[in-house]
Design a protein around this motif. Structure first.
Motif, mmCIF file in Angstrom:
data_model
loop_
_atom_site.group_PDB
_atom_site.id
_atom_site.type_symbol
_atom_site.label_atom_id
_atom_site.label_comp_id
_atom_site.label_asym_id
_atom_site.label_seq_id
_atom_site.Cartn_x
_atom_site.Cartn_y
_atom_site.Cartn_z
ATOM 1 N N TYR A 36 0.966 -1.182 0.077
ATOM 2 C CA TYR A 36 -0.017 -0.196 -0.064
ATOM 3 C C TYR A 36 0.747 1.277 0.007
ATOM 4 O O TYR A 36 2.052 1.211 0.362
ATOM 5 N N GLU A 37 0.241 2.355 -0.444
ATOM 6 C CA GLU A 37 0.973 3.499 -0.295
ATOM 7 C C GLU A 37 0.272 4.441 0.991
ATOM 8 O O GLU A 37 -0.830 4.327 1.015
ATOM 9 N N LEU A 38 1.204 4.793 1.831
ATOM 10 C CA LEU A 38 0.651 5.381 2.917
ATOM 11 C C LEU A 38 0.737 6.729 3.016
ATOM 12 O O LEU A 38 1.276 7.530 1.997
ATOM 13 N N ARG A 39 -0.511 7.546 3.153
ATOM 14 C CA ARG A 39 -0.934 8.810 3.228
ATOM 15 C C ARG A 39 -1.383 9.298 4.578
ATOM 16 O O ARG A 39 -2.422 8.845 5.013
ATOM 17 N N ASP A 40 -0.771 10.328 5.126
ATOM 18 C CA ASP A 40 -0.843 10.869 6.524
ATOM 19 C C ASP A 40 -2.064 11.971 6.009
ATOM 20 O O ASP A 40 -1.802 12.970 5.366
ATOM 21 N N ILE A 41 -3.201 11.768 6.771
ATOM 22 C CA ILE A 41 -4.229 12.465 6.682
ATOM 23 C C ILE A 41 -4.335 14.205 7.086
ATOM 24 O O ILE A 41 -4.781 14.917 6.474
ATOM 25 N N LYS A 42 -3.562 14.209 8.276
ATOM 26 C CA LYS A 42 -2.899 15.595 8.550
ATOM 27 C C LYS A 42 -2.308 16.495 7.599
ATOM 28 O O LYS A 42 -2.297 17.709 7.282
ATOM 29 N N GLU A 43 -1.246 15.607 6.989
ATOM 30 C CA GLU A 43 -0.231 16.199 6.000
ATOM 31 C C GLU A 43 -0.761 16.516 4.679
ATOM 32 O O GLU A 43 -0.535 17.447 4.162
ATOM 33 N N GLN A 44 -1.748 15.418 4.237
ATOM 34 C CA GLN A 44 -2.460 15.663 2.905
ATOM 35 C C GLN A 44 -3.707 15.242 2.916
ATOM 36 O O GLN A 44 -4.225 14.263 2.688
ATOM 37 N N ASN A 45 -4.553 16.347 3.159
ATOM 38 C CA ASN A 45 -5.855 16.092 3.513
ATOM 39 C C ASN A 45 -6.592 15.846 1.962
ATOM 40 O O ASN A 45 -6.308 16.247 1.068
ATOM 41 N N PRO A 46 -7.617 14.967 1.888
ATOM 42 C CA PRO A 46 -8.282 14.414 0.891
ATOM 43 C C PRO A 46 -9.028 15.712 0.291
ATOM 44 O O PRO A 46 -9.440 16.518 0.795
ATOM 45 N N THR A 47 -8.771 15.758 -1.241
ATOM 46 C CA THR A 47 -9.476 16.929 -1.725
ATOM 47 C C THR A 47 -11.142 16.790 -1.874
ATOM 48 O O THR A 47 -11.641 15.429 -1.521
ATOM 49 N N ARG A 48 -11.999 17.514 -2.281
ATOM 50 C CA ARG A 48 -13.417 17.569 -2.449
ATOM 51 C C ARG A 48 -13.347 16.712 -3.368
ATOM 52 O O ARG A 48 -14.587 15.820 -3.250
ATOM 53 N N GLU A 49 -12.804 16.485 -4.433
ATOM 54 C CA GLU A 49 -12.919 15.596 -5.590
ATOM 55 C C GLU A 49 -12.564 14.190 -5.223
ATOM 56 O O GLU A 49 -13.413 13.260 -5.751
ATOM 57 N N GLU A 50 -11.735 14.005 -4.466
ATOM 58 C CA GLU A 50 -11.422 12.600 -3.981
ATOM 59 C C GLU A 50 -12.324 12.005 -3.272
ATOM 60 O O GLU A 50 -12.751 10.782 -3.260
ATOM 61 N N LEU A 51 -13.034 12.850 -2.311
ATOM 62 C CA LEU A 51 -14.098 12.343 -1.262
ATOM 63 C C LEU A 51 -15.128 12.110 -1.819
ATOM 64 O O LEU A 51 -15.926 11.130 -1.887
ATOM 65 N N ALA A 52 -15.661 13.081 -2.969
ATOM 66 C CA ALA A 52 -16.623 12.611 -4.023
ATOM 67 C C ALA A 52 -16.526 11.072 -4.537
ATOM 68 O O ALA A 52 -17.418 10.337 -4.824
ATOM 69 N N VAL A 53 -15.380 11.011 -5.294
ATOM 70 C CA VAL A 53 -15.246 9.608 -5.897
ATOM 71 C C VAL A 53 -15.333 8.624 -4.839
ATOM 72 O O VAL A 53 -16.113 7.420 -5.026
ATOM 73 N N TRP A 54 -14.511 8.666 -3.636
ATOM 74 C CA TRP A 54 -14.647 7.668 -2.547
ATOM 75 C C TRP A 54 -15.983 7.457 -2.149
ATOM 76 O O TRP A 54 -16.409 6.477 -1.875
ATOM 77 N N HIS A 55 -16.799 8.612 -1.921
ATOM 78 C CA HIS A 55 -18.164 8.404 -1.597
ATOM 79 C C HIS A 55 -19.030 7.441 -2.561
ATOM 80 O O HIS A 55 -19.749 6.295 -2.147
ATOM 81 N N GLN A 56 -18.959 7.554 -3.617
ATOM 82 C CA GLN A 56 -19.532 6.878 -4.797
ATOM 83 C C GLN A 56 -19.199 5.370 -4.571
ATOM 84 O O GLN A 56 -19.734 4.536 -4.711
ATOM 85 N N LYS A 57 -17.675 5.151 -4.699
ATOM 86 C CA LYS A 57 -16.867 3.918 -4.528
ATOM 87 C C LYS A 57 -17.487 3.161 -3.483
ATOM 88 O O LYS A 57 -17.656 1.786 -3.224
ATOM 89 N N SER A 58 -17.384 3.636 -2.412
ATOM 90 C CA SER A 58 -17.789 2.937 -0.856
ATOM 91 C C SER A 58 -19.369 2.561 -0.948
ATOM 92 O O SER A 58 -19.514 1.598 0.021
ATOM 93 N N GLY A 59 -20.243 3.098 -1.518
ATOM 94 C CA GLY A 59 -21.653 2.985 -1.506
ATOM 95 C C GLY A 59 -22.304 3.144 0.037
ATOM 96 O O GLY A 59 -23.198 2.916 0.321
ATOM 97 N N LEU A 60 -21.686 3.985 0.599
ATOM 98 C CA LEU A 60 -22.281 4.317 1.880
ATOM 99 C C LEU A 60 -22.710 5.759 2.262
ATOM 100 O O LEU A 60 -22.237 6.663 1.169
ATOM 101 N N PRO A 61 -23.511 6.010 3.015
ATOM 102 C CA PRO A 61 -23.874 7.374 3.183
ATOM 103 C C PRO A 61 -22.615 8.312 3.514
ATOM 104 O O PRO A 61 -21.893 8.013 4.194
ATOM 105 N N LEU A 62 -23.002 9.552 2.934
ATOM 106 C CA LEU A 62 -21.618 10.484 3.046
ATOM 107 C C LEU A 62 -21.382 10.710 4.830
ATOM 108 O O LEU A 62 -20.220 10.889 5.096
ATOM 109 N N LYS A 63 -22.374 10.713 5.465
ATOM 110 C CA LYS A 63 -22.253 10.891 6.911
ATOM 111 C C LYS A 63 -21.341 9.817 7.434
ATOM 112 O O LYS A 63 -20.714 10.361 8.576
#
Length: 116
Positions: free
Chosen positions: A27-54
């Motif tokens: 895996y590639e490690l990414r520290d969320i505090k140093e590299q916050n997910p972008t709005r675009e990434e979050l939108a894609v991840w939300h769709q892929k996850s199938g979970l409610p955004l909350k």
């Protein structure tokens, strides 16, 4: 290649990292505090996850409580939620495991074992 997004001081993230390492999963490690997910990434991840955004919110975090999001989230649009999450990585539930066709939010070993 999987991307493992975590906060290194988080005990759940440490447990998930140990699990990945013990299983020999690359895996590639990414520290969320140093590299916050972008709005675009979050939108894609939300769709892929199938979970409610909350489900992407770290409901145990200080920032979540300070902003009184328990009360505010139900009245927010997905756009507002995505903007809020992209603005502060500490609001995002972690760890996140991002694959080509899936996203896992939080560490539940049986779920991770099934997907990876």
């Amino acid at each position: 290649m999987l991307t493992f997004i975590c906060y290194p001081k988080c005990t759940t993230c440490q447990k998930a990292k140990k699990w990945l390492d013990a299983a020999g999963i690359a895996y590639e490690l990414r520290d969320i505090k140093e590299q916050n997910p972008t709005r675009e990434e979050l939108a894609v991840w939300h769709q892929k996850s199938g979970l409610p955004l909350k489900k992407f919110f770290n409901t145990c975090g200080q920032q979540y409580k300070a902003l009184d999001l328990k009360t505010k989230l139900p009245g927010m649009t997905e756009e507002e939620m995505l903007t809020l999450l992209a603005g502060d990585g500490m609001l995002v539930k972690r760890p996140l495991l991002v694959g080509d066709d899936f996203v896992l939010v939080g560490f539940k070993e049986p779920d991770w074992a099934q997907k990876v």
